[in-house]
Design an enzyme around this catalytic site. Sequence first.
Site: not given
Ligand code: DGJ
Length: 721
Positions: A192, A360, A436, A469-473, A519, A541
């Site tokens: 990361w 977010d 998370r 912006k399609w995120d995935m964490n 993302c 990030d």
């Molecule tokens: C991770 C993304 O990389 C950030 O840019 C941001 O959108 C956060 N998630 C929001 O939770």
Amino acid sequence: MIKIDNKKKVFVLDGKNYSYIIYVNEAGTLQFVYYGKKVDGDDYLTSVYAKTLAPEPNGFNIDNAFNGMPSEYAFFGKGDYRAPSTLFVREDGFRASRFVYKSHEVVDGAPDFGSLPHARRGGKTLCIVLKDELSDMEISLNYTVFDDSDVIVRNAILRNCGKNKVRLNKAFSFCLELPDAQYDIMRLQGRWAQERMPEVTPIGKGTVRVDSSQGGSSHAMNPFAAILRKTCTETSGECIGVNLIYSGSFAITAEASCFGALRLQGGINDLNFEWILDGGEKFVTPQAALCYSAEGLGGMSREFADFFRNYIINPDRAFMRRPIVINNWEATYFDFNREKLFSIIDAAAPLGIDTFVLDDGWFGKRDDDKSGLGDWFVNEKKLEGGLKGVAEHCAEKGMKFGLWFEPEMVNEDSDLYRAHPDFAIGKRGVTPSRQRNQLILDFSRKDVVDYIYDAVSKVLKSCNISYVKWDMNRFMTEFYSEKLPYERQGELAHRYILGVYDLAHRLTSAFPNVFFEGCAGGGGRFDGGMLYYFSQIWTSDDTDAFERTKIQWGTSMCYPVSAMSCHVSACPNHQTQRITPLATRGIIASLGATGYELDLTKLDDCEKEEIKRQIASYKNIDELVLRGDLYRLSSPFNSNYFCEMLVSKDKSQAYVAGERIHGVPCDLNYIIKLKGLDPNKRYTVKELGITASGKTLENAGLLLPRLPDFGAWTWNITECK
Ligand code: DGJ
């Protein structure tokens, strides 16, 4: 171009500068002959290469595979003890196979891939069908060749032509057998906030494995590898790159046999993979893009960049001027209200920024990362006037409005989870491993994908949203679906990614005017599969202007710069605490799809002027970002200068951007030789007030500026008319 000697069963695939040759040997198996710089004339059709490269069985019978056999798709259990390309188990438990040539055809374009990302158009595809002598399985090997590209695209389709089911334990996309293993291997490894750091190591004997088993392509390892001749450099020498057009768990393996040959293969990771093929069913493996370059890593990167722009990225978007975004994440994190957002929009509009992206925290009960994911309805308590109010405010200021989603995820503290706990991946009764504070939705289930499609569509229809912006964490754990039967649990990770592609396909088709950015906690899923649906991806990030030189350098190995979303953020930088000049941040972010991610209301007039200037200059070079060729001139990994250059295809314009990492007193003279120019054209270097021929700029070069710590510069170069 594809040439076939039907009698001798020799197949010659010619791309722009390479030839790839295979043939059916006396034992009926499909064998590799040659992959490299284009071979002239019809020599190979006389089987010169086939004869010279025919393996010596050393006591093994050529009827069977053996350790030295250069297979085009390696099978298991007949004496070849290297890793096979496929491994499957018949109902009686027998698992050896012996594939022989059955038929072939040449078709326009590529076979049907449904929503599985693939080269979209053009080209000719050679499909060779192999038949297993020991079972009812057949394999189609597909090779797509483009006249204007040095990328060849491969995949395999496995078919169960019998009545009884077969369990696939491995189904790679391609296998490439090279006669020797005198290569190093490059992978893009990371973590990361430090994605895609190039690492080169010798292959040695045995197997080098580049992989992810995380259910996503991952921060740790990109689904890319290149094998490099020892003499390969940035600008010269031979290398072969492999880029999997896939976003799930993958593996690329390079195996040097005891006889010194190299087997390079890859596809869906066989770890934790099983797939039941009922009688009559087929399994389509993801495409792998292979690139042979005789012009070093730089040549390979430029070919991959063209390939992605011309064949993978949505053609309506690939060369479209990108929105210049202000994103509120680093400006506010979860702590915002309508007034705060409006003040950022108000500050952005006069600077030339054209799109505001609300990140977010706008939905459900989402004031931190512990709750709300899955509840895709606006939190009006936090955002008075809702999304419509923000969209309208943007419109009043002449700006567009974008919105963040994380469609694949759910928090346990959410209405969605309370109503449908079975929607999450994992086994009820087993404490889930949270990352998370969130769980992954079971996208192997159509009802779950349908639910999210409806929820996201409703929001996208609710007001004027032009950017997502399609995120995935987080990545997968407790691989288990409540809906898959026992024997199909090994299908979950691949079915999940197919569900992601299905949702992406449906949303991008239903909302063709919305620009989608990918993302994954920064660049945790930066791959060809995602680029098929999302024309750019949030690169990392880590927005620090020095760290980004390395991240963008590594990413450019096999992706176009236009695919990299790059933002100017605040200082001290939130990830590294480093302070770099605003001008430097702008210059580094200009080497991609530029944007901003800081609280604009806190800037003084000078800083606002600087941003205005940055955007105006970016508009002079954004065509180079979208269409140009990238030349990496000086590496931030092993020198005090980072320097890259973009050159237009017609060589009439170029842009050099660089950063001096540390100020050094009494430093030596560093001269950089420009690349990619026309030696016979004359050019002006605006910032230096000089004119010189391409020959001079490339051979004599230019003196690099002596700048203080993290100082950056640009040279705008135009042809003298
Ligand atoms: C991770 C993304 O990389 C950030 O840019 C941001 O959108 C956060 N998630 C929001 O939770």
